[in-house]
Design a protein around this motif. Structure first.
Motif, short mmCIF file in Angstrom:
data_model
loop_
_atom_site.label_atom_id
_atom_site.label_comp_id
_atom_site.label_asym_id
_atom_site.label_seq_id
_atom_site.Cartn_x
_atom_site.Cartn_y
_atom_site.Cartn_z
N THR A 166 7.64 2.26 -7.74
CA THR A 166 5.94 2.26 -8.29
C THR A 166 5.75 1.48 -9.16
O THR A 166 4.76 0.48 -9.56
N ALA A 167 7.06 0.54 -10.07
CA ALA A 167 6.90 -0.02 -11.59
C ALA A 167 6.90 -1.71 -10.53
O ALA A 167 6.31 -2.75 -11.26
N TYR A 168 7.28 -1.12 -9.18
CA TYR A 168 7.21 -3.00 -8.54
C TYR A 168 6.17 -3.44 -7.94
O TYR A 168 5.39 -3.95 -8.15
N ALA A 169 5.67 -2.10 -7.44
CA ALA A 169 4.74 -2.22 -6.52
C ALA A 169 3.08 -2.16 -6.96
O ALA A 169 2.64 -2.27 -6.49
N CYS A 170 3.36 -1.17 -8.33
CA CYS A 170 1.95 -1.05 -8.58
C CYS A 170 1.97 -1.42 -9.69
O CYS A 170 0.95 -2.63 -10.29
N HIS B 140 2.23 -5.82 -8.86
CA HIS B 140 1.50 -6.24 -7.33
C HIS B 140 0.48 -5.19 -7.30
O HIS B 140 0.04 -5.22 -6.21
N ASN B 141 -0.61 -4.66 -7.59
CA ASN B 141 -1.21 -4.09 -7.70
C ASN B 141 -1.88 -3.62 -6.34
O ASN B 141 -2.86 -3.33 -6.00
N ALA B 142 -0.65 -2.18 -5.82
CA ALA B 142 -0.59 -1.90 -5.23
C ALA B 142 -1.80 -0.95 -4.22
O ALA B 142 -2.22 -0.12 -5.11
N ALA B 143 -2.24 -1.38 -2.68
CA ALA B 143 -3.41 -0.43 -2.75
C ALA B 143 -2.80 0.96 -2.50
O ALA B 143 -1.47 0.92 -2.39
N ILE B 144 -3.82 2.27 -3.39
CA ILE B 144 -3.41 3.72 -3.45
C ILE B 144 -3.96 4.21 -2.39
O ILE B 144 -5.14 4.34 -1.59
N ALA C 39 0.99 -1.13 -0.04
CA ALA C 39 -0.05 0.20 0.33
C ALA C 39 0.68 1.21 0.18
O ALA C 39 1.70 1.02 0.54
N ILE C 40 0.72 2.50 -0.56
CA ILE C 40 1.16 3.55 -0.63
C ILE C 40 0.73 4.12 -0.77
O ILE C 40 -0.34 4.70 -1.13
N ALA C 41 1.25 5.27 0.25
CA ALA C 41 0.53 7.10 0.17
C ALA C 41 0.71 7.46 -0.91
O ALA C 41 1.69 7.59 -2.22
N ARG C 42 -0.41 9.17 -1.18
CA ARG C 42 -0.50 9.50 -2.11
C ARG C 42 -1.22 10.60 -1.72
O ARG C 42 -1.52 10.57 -1.02
N THR C 43 -0.64 11.98 -2.48
CA THR C 43 -1.13 13.56 -2.17
C THR C 43 -1.39 14.60 -3.70
O THR C 43 -0.40 13.73 -3.99
N SER C 44 -2.87 14.26 -3.38
CA SER C 44 -3.02 15.26 -4.81
C SER C 44 -2.22 14.73 -6.27
O SER C 44 -1.72 15.45 -6.83
N GLY C 45 -2.81 13.65 -5.86
CA GLY C 45 -2.44 12.74 -7.69
C GLY C 45 -0.96 12.10 -7.61
O GLY C 45 -0.86 11.71 -8.20
N ARG C 46 -0.22 12.31 -6.47
CA ARG C 46 1.35 12.40 -6.68
C ARG C 46 1.84 10.87 -5.25
O ARG C 46 1.10 11.42 -4.51
#
Length: 207
Positions: free
Chosen positions: A163-167, A170-174, A127-134
């Motif tokens: 991001t290439a590896y996680a998303c 492995h379809n990381a949750a955002i 799972a990865i953090a995001r703010t304002s689309g970043r």
């Protein structure tokens, strides 16, 4: 604090725009930047370690176990993630996940780990953090079970972007975090001007 989750502060950058050295060891109004990071991360996890390369004794005052990247060539933050996962598996066998945070980002959310864990749920995805689309890919929650997969990915020359590896693989949750004008919780210190801004913000936000 989420049981079964340990934290690792990633401090493997070269800080070229700051003239080299460890950005986390810069002073932030009476304490070092990395100490502010530790203050935020420690209450959210069971245990904290530090990922850094070179002489570990320069961090002795922090009282943290220092773990180096396990791959011989520089591979960016994924090397630190791999170090974190392998450390957790061997040193904290009861840990299911590792939360990573950058050593130069002293204002990240105090509910970071809880919200990442809620998003990840029982899945085996990061799972990865995001703010304002970043995306803020260093601020992530990683299942320990990915250790061998990530090691294989790096050995086989897989893409080095987090991001290439996680998303992509492995379809990381955002997880979206609030971000107002001038108060991005994931503001990081890259330049001397950034350091001055961080000092001002720290003074403003410290009781």
């Amino acid at each position: 604090m989420r049981k079964g989750i340990v934290g690792v502060i990633l401090a493997g950058g070269t800080a070229r725009r700051m003239g080299g050295g460890d950005k986390g060891m810069l002073h932030l109004n009476g304490k070092r930047v990395i100490e502010a990071v530790l203050d935020r991360l420690s209450p959210q996890v069971d245990r904290v370690a530090l990922n850094a390369n070179g002489d570990p004794h320069r961090f002795a005052a922090l009282g943290l176990e220092v773990i180096a990247d396990p791959v011989p060539e520089p591979v960016g933050p994924l090397g630190g993630v791999l170090a974190a996962l392998q450390w957790a598996r061997s040193a904290v066998p009861e840990a299911s996940h590792v939360a990573t945070a950058a050593a130069d980002t002293p204002f990240f959310p105090r509910d970071l780990v809880a919200r990442l864990a809620d998003a990840a749920g029982a899945s085996s995805a990061p799972a990865i953090a995001r703010t304002s689309g970043r995306l803020h890919s260093v601020f992530a929650l990683w299942p320990v079970e990915l250790a061998d997969d990530l090691a294989r990915h790096l050995v086989e020359g897989g893409r080095r972007r987090v991001t290439a590896y996680a998303c992509d693989l492995h379809n990381a949750a955002i997880v979206d975090f609030p971000c107002g004008p001038g108060d991005d919780p994931f503001f990081n210190i890259n330049t001397p001007d950034d350091l001055e801004r961080a000092r001002e913000r720290h003074r403003r936000e410290t009781p």
